[in-house]
Design a protein around this motif. Structure first.
Motif, PDB file in Angstrom:
ATOM      1  N   PRO A   1      40.877  90.262 -32.399  1.00  0.00           N
ATOM      2  CA  PRO A   1      41.023  88.884 -32.865  1.00  0.00           C
ATOM      3  C   PRO A   1      39.938  88.475 -33.854  1.00  0.00           C
ATOM      4  O   PRO A   1      38.778  88.882 -33.741  1.00  0.00           O
ATOM      5  CB  PRO A   1      40.929  88.067 -31.570  1.00  0.00           C
ATOM      6  CG  PRO A   1      40.142  88.927 -30.632  1.00  0.00           C
ATOM      7  CD  PRO A   1      40.531  90.339 -30.969  1.00  0.00           C
ATOM      8  N   LEU A   2      40.326  87.650 -34.823  1.00  0.00           N
ATOM      9  CA  LEU A   2      39.370  87.129 -35.790  1.00  0.00           C
ATOM     10  C   LEU A   2      38.239  86.381 -35.088  1.00  0.00           C
ATOM     11  O   LEU A   2      38.471  85.606 -34.164  1.00  0.00           O
ATOM     12  CB  LEU A   2      40.076  86.202 -36.774  1.00  0.00           C
ATOM     13  CG  LEU A   2      40.764  86.864 -37.965  1.00  0.00           C
ATOM     14  CD1 LEU A   2      41.569  85.825 -38.751  1.00  0.00           C
ATOM     15  CD2 LEU A   2      39.753  87.555 -38.860  1.00  0.00           C
TER      16      LEU A   2
ATOM     17  N   GLY B   1      35.556  85.574 -46.170  1.00  0.00           N
ATOM     18  CA  GLY B   1      36.516  86.310 -45.361  1.00  0.00           C
ATOM     19  C   GLY B   1      37.666  85.437 -44.896  1.00  0.00           C
ATOM     20  O   GLY B   1      37.770  84.253 -45.236  1.00  0.00           O
ATOM     21  N   ALA B   2      38.525  86.013 -44.072  1.00  0.00           N
ATOM     22  CA  ALA B   2      39.696  85.311 -43.568  1.00  0.00           C
ATOM     23  C   ALA B   2      39.334  84.167 -42.630  1.00  0.00           C
ATOM     24  O   ALA B   2      40.173  83.308 -42.353  1.00  0.00           O
ATOM     25  CB  ALA B   2      40.627  86.292 -42.850  1.00  0.00           C
ATOM     26  N   ILE B   3      38.096  84.153 -42.125  1.00  0.00           N
ATOM     27  CA  ILE B   3      37.661  83.045 -41.275  1.00  0.00           C
ATOM     28  C   ILE B   3      37.098  81.896 -42.103  1.00  0.00           C
ATOM     29  O   ILE B   3      36.551  80.934 -41.561  1.00  0.00           O
ATOM     30  CB  ILE B   3      36.617  83.512 -40.229  1.00  0.00           C
ATOM     31  CG1 ILE B   3      35.329  83.979 -40.903  1.00  0.00           C
ATOM     32  CG2 ILE B   3      37.189  84.589 -39.316  1.00  0.00           C
ATOM     33  CD1 ILE B   3      34.177  84.217 -39.942  1.00  0.00           C
ATOM     34  N   ASN B   4      37.233  82.010 -43.447  1.00  0.00           N
ATOM     35  CA  ASN B   4      36.749  80.990 -44.386  1.00  0.00           C
ATOM     36  C   ASN B   4      35.236  80.816 -44.297  1.00  0.00           C
ATOM     37  O   ASN B   4      34.718  79.712 -44.471  1.00  0.00           O
ATOM     38  CB  ASN B   4      37.455  79.643 -44.155  1.00  0.00           C
ATOM     39  CG  ASN B   4      37.375  78.743 -45.384  1.00  0.00           C
ATOM     40  OD1 ASN B   4      37.341  79.231 -46.511  1.00  0.00           O
ATOM     41  ND2 ASN B   4      37.334  77.446 -45.178  1.00  0.00           N
ATOM     42  N   GLN B   5      34.539  81.904 -44.017  1.00  0.00           N
ATOM     43  CA  GLN B   5      33.084  81.934 -43.978  1.00  0.00           C
ATOM     44  C   GLN B   5      32.600  83.144 -44.774  1.00  0.00           C
ATOM     45  O   GLN B   5      33.347  84.097 -45.006  1.00  0.00           O
ATOM     46  CB  GLN B   5      32.579  82.032 -42.529  1.00  0.00           C
ATOM     47  CG  GLN B   5      32.979  80.884 -41.626  1.00  0.00           C
ATOM     48  CD  GLN B   5      32.208  79.611 -41.907  1.00  0.00           C
ATOM     49  OE1 GLN B   5      31.128  79.643 -42.493  1.00  0.00           O
ATOM     50  NE2 GLN B   5      32.751  78.475 -41.478  1.00  0.00           N
TER      51      GLN B   5
ATOM     52  N   SER C   1      31.033  83.168 -37.289  1.00  0.00           N
ATOM     53  CA  SER C   1      32.135  83.383 -36.351  1.00  0.00           C
ATOM     54  C   SER C   1      32.249  82.240 -35.356  1.00  0.00           C
ATOM     55  O   SER C   1      33.347  81.824 -34.987  1.00  0.00           O
ATOM     56  CB  SER C   1      31.948  84.717 -35.603  1.00  0.00           C
ATOM     57  OG  SER C   1      32.325  85.810 -36.408  1.00  0.00           O
ATOM     58  N   ILE C   2      31.104  81.733 -34.902  1.00  0.00           N
ATOM     59  CA  ILE C   2      31.116  80.603 -33.964  1.00  0.00           C
ATOM     60  C   ILE C   2      31.785  79.390 -34.602  1.00  0.00           C
ATOM     61  O   ILE C   2      32.584  78.682 -33.971  1.00  0.00           O
ATOM     62  CB  ILE C   2      29.681  80.266 -33.512  1.00  0.00           C
ATOM     63  CG1 ILE C   2      29.124  81.399 -32.626  1.00  0.00           C
ATOM     64  CG2 ILE C   2      29.639  78.936 -32.758  1.00  0.00           C
ATOM     65  CD1 ILE C   2      27.639  81.291 -32.344  1.00  0.00           C
ATOM     66  N   ALA C   3      31.478  79.135 -35.883  1.00  0.00           N
ATOM     67  CA  ALA C   3      32.084  78.001 -36.581  1.00  0.00           C
ATOM     68  C   ALA C   3      33.598  78.150 -36.640  1.00  0.00           C
ATOM     69  O   ALA C   3      34.344  77.165 -36.489  1.00  0.00           O
ATOM     70  CB  ALA C   3      31.511  77.891 -37.991  1.00  0.00           C
TER      71      ALA C   3
END
Length: 397
Positions: free
Chosen positions: A322-323, A302-306, A67-69
């Motif tokens: 929020p994502l 996932g949608a965060i590309n991680q 998530s941090i990335a």
């Protein structure tokens, strides 16, 4: 994208019609309720990370890093969420994730640190939890009489346009279409693709499965694993969608009297279809939404590309949560009773991360990623229950 003037005019008119229809729809109000520090401490004390398959708070580090990335690539002053009484920037989300990352080594001994360092913002409109998982399906990379049902890549003629550029009321909405005889038309729906074979023999097949129902549930989940004839595994990841509205097959079958209203699950749906193969395709076609895939060596993403983390990653509506956001949640996990019967387990409180989205995940509905394997499949097939969720933001000094 470049269009001829006539095509662009048709697209603009179609977008205008969509905008007018959307303007008529009233968006439900969602309330956020900030909790006191003492109530935040009470929630923190209830968190049971063992129910999430973790042995220590430190085990959350890889998921937090993902998530941090994601949020670190966003402008710190940019708006991650602005709805009702709550405005959150990407910088605030990142600060909260980094704070949690730094607190991990201390939380095994003192989880009440969360109440002292974070504000808990409750979603007060009775959030509802469903679940998804990473399915495994038998497939091959070449067709045969055994492996006869295609899994498609995203077609080149599938186009999309962000409607925000036409009107701010359509912020975040996308129109999916194709061009036919110079006209903008909706993209093929499920019946076009599976029954009428509109995409067959165009070089879009990336694999072939044994069972079309497996492909249907693969599309519902958004990603999965192919188990090849030699035992090797290949990941298939979400590549795109046709843009048609998602229709719940379980709801259709319940309303048609085909399923017991008290036993609507992925397992009961599959059981009915297996026993009534002559009705299978007609029922599958009631969901016009269609998902396309790509082959990969790793997944699910996932949608965060991680990478997603079992029992930690959640699919949410970014307009509500929020994502990348850090969450706490309480939800009962489905359990197997005598003879494998479903029963509702006791609620547990855990830590979640908003790392995915979904076509059916709108408003106060959340999708709990249960992981891979038989237990994950059971949970995903039976979770459909109210719960509680809190957005966790760092306290302002």
């Amino acid at each position: 994208m470049h269009f001829k003037n006539s095509t662009f005019s048709r697209l603009a008119c179609l977008a205008l019609v969509c905008i007018m229809l959307a303007a008529c729809a009233k968006r439900p109000t969602t309330e956020y309720t900030p909790l006191s520090e003492s109530k935040g401490n009470s929630i923190a004390k209830q968190i049971d990370i063992t129910k999430q398959g973790l042995t220590s708070w430190n085990d959350l580090a890889p998921a937090l890093d993902n998530s941090i990335a994601f949020v670190s690539k966003k402008p710190a002053s940019g708006i991650a969420l602005q709805r009702d009484i709550l405005t959150v920037t990407w910088g605030e989300l990142r600060a909260g994730l980094l704070l949690m990352r730094n607190l991990l080594p201390q939380l095994d001994a003192d989880p009440t640190l969360l109440g002292r360092h974070f504000r808990f913002i409750q979603i007060t409109q009775d959030p509802k939890f469903t679940s998804y998982y990473e399915p495994a399906i038998e497939a091959d990379l070449s067709p045969s009489s055994v492996y006869a049902y295609p899994i498609y890549a995203q077609p080149d003629d599938l186009q999309s346009v962000n409607l925000t550029q036409f009107h701010p009321r359509f912020k975040g909405q996308t129109l999916y279409y194709r061009i036919e005889n110079g006209k903008v038309v909706p993209y093929f729906h499920r019946e076009d693709i599976d029954s009428d074979k509109k995409l067959a023999n165009k070089g879009l097949e990336i694999a072939w499965a044994k069972d079309p129902v497996d492909i249907f549930f693969l599309q519902v989940q958004g990603s999965g694993r192919l188990i090849l004839p030699d035992g090797q595994e290949k990941h298939v990841l979400y590549a795109g969608k046709n843009g048609h509205q998602y229709v719940s097959l379980g709801r259709v079958m319940k309303e048609a009297g085909l399923l017991d209203p008290d036993n609507v699950s992925m397992q009961s749906i599959r059981d009915y279809l297996n026993k009534n193969p002559h009705k299978m395709q007609e029922l599958l076609n009631t969901n016009p939404s269609y998902v396309f895939f790509r082959l990969a060596d790793k997944g699910p993403i996932g949608a965060i590309n991680q990478a997603l983390t079992a029992r930690v990653s959640l699919a949410t509506d970014p307009q509500l949560l929020p994502l990348g956001g850090l969450l706490a949640f309480t939800v009962p996990l489905p359990e197997k009773g005598p003879e494998g019967a479903f029963r509702q387990g006791s609620p547990f409180t855990g830590i979640g991360l908003a790392q995915d989205t979904g076509g059916a995940i709108k408003g106060h509905r959340l999708d709990f990623f249960s992981g891979y394997g038989d237990e994950a499949t059971w949970v995903a097939g039976h979770m459909n229950t109210p719960g509680s969720v809190w957005l966790m933001l760092p306290r302002i000094p």
